[in-house]
Design an enzyme around this catalytic site. Sequence first.
Site, PDB file in Angstrom:
ATOM      1  N   ASP A 110       6.989  -1.687  -2.519  1.00 37.74           N
ATOM      2  CA  ASP A 110       7.848  -2.187  -1.445  1.00 37.74           C
ATOM      3  C   ASP A 110       9.300  -1.886  -1.815  1.00 37.74           C
ATOM      4  O   ASP A 110       9.684  -2.009  -2.991  1.00 37.74           O
ATOM      5  CB  ASP A 110       7.661  -3.698  -1.265  1.00 37.74           C
ATOM      6  CG  ASP A 110       6.290  -4.041  -0.701  1.00 37.74           C
ATOM      7  OD1 ASP A 110       5.678  -3.158  -0.069  1.00 37.74           O
ATOM      8  OD2 ASP A 110       5.821  -5.179  -0.910  1.00 37.74           O
ATOM      9  N   ASP A 114       3.914  -1.614   6.106  1.00 37.87           N
ATOM     10  CA  ASP A 114       4.017  -3.007   6.559  1.00 37.87           C
ATOM     11  C   ASP A 114       4.630  -3.086   7.953  1.00 37.87           C
ATOM     12  O   ASP A 114       4.186  -3.889   8.792  1.00 37.87           O
ATOM     13  CB  ASP A 114       4.872  -3.812   5.576  1.00 37.87           C
ATOM     14  CG  ASP A 114       4.233  -3.914   4.202  1.00 37.87           C
ATOM     15  OD1 ASP A 114       3.004  -3.745   4.126  1.00 37.87           O
ATOM     16  OD2 ASP A 114       4.970  -4.140   3.226  1.00 37.87           O
TER      17      ASP A 114
END
Length: 270
Positions: A160, A174
Amino acid sequence: MSQTPESPSAGGPAQRGPDAHSDVMRGRPAQGAAKMRLRAPSRPFLVLWCLAVGVVVVDQLTKAWAVTALADSQRIDLLGSWLGFVLVRNPGAAFSFATGQTWIFTAVALVVIVIVLRVSRRLGSMWWATTLGLVLGGAVGNLIDRLAREPGLFRGHVVDFIDYGGMFVGNVADIAIVGAAAAIMALSAAGLELDGTRAGHHSASDEQPVMAEEAEKADAMGEGEHRDRPVPDVPEPSELPAFAENGTSGDPEREDDGGTRGGAAESEQP
């Protein structure tokens, strides 16, 4: 002396008729090949796959850039403290939620992928094709990290790097998953089905198989009633009275009576 052609023996090889190979050699398509015609994929099906592949490619490229360009815990501000880049290795779900349950989310991702692949066969709506394409691309993008990255198979940490004001950190996969979730709720509220029809409304193509099935059932019931109906007894030809060529019946008593009457009539004539 003329010689008659010898007939082929019973044990000899039988003459073979035209087969599929001979048809192909003569330029004619074989019957089996004519029946095996693949149906072209529909437009929603192509949209789903193209969008899913695009999401996976963009997701993996941006993650590779984040791993090489961002050092651990180093933040790059884009919109001040509201949006920036920071490298985080996430063992949990989207946006760094539920860390420590990597294998559970790996299994969930596999199940979601299988469901989308099964549903994609009956897609008729471009909206649903776009939505499921985002779901498939996001699930595959994060699944690649869980399978290929450290610390091991099915336990890999997802990369991330998009920081949303310090509240959570995510990636391109995401974003696709969250956007697809919102689209699914909107499409379900609007009553739009996967095949493009509205809830409670069926197209004419959907009604035709039902009508054909009802017609087949009616034909089957009619044939059953016809079979159950008793068949009248028809006398055999031998049981019918036989008539001679002169019009008299085959009954011997009637023949005797006729002969007596004929003799009486002859005796009365002068």
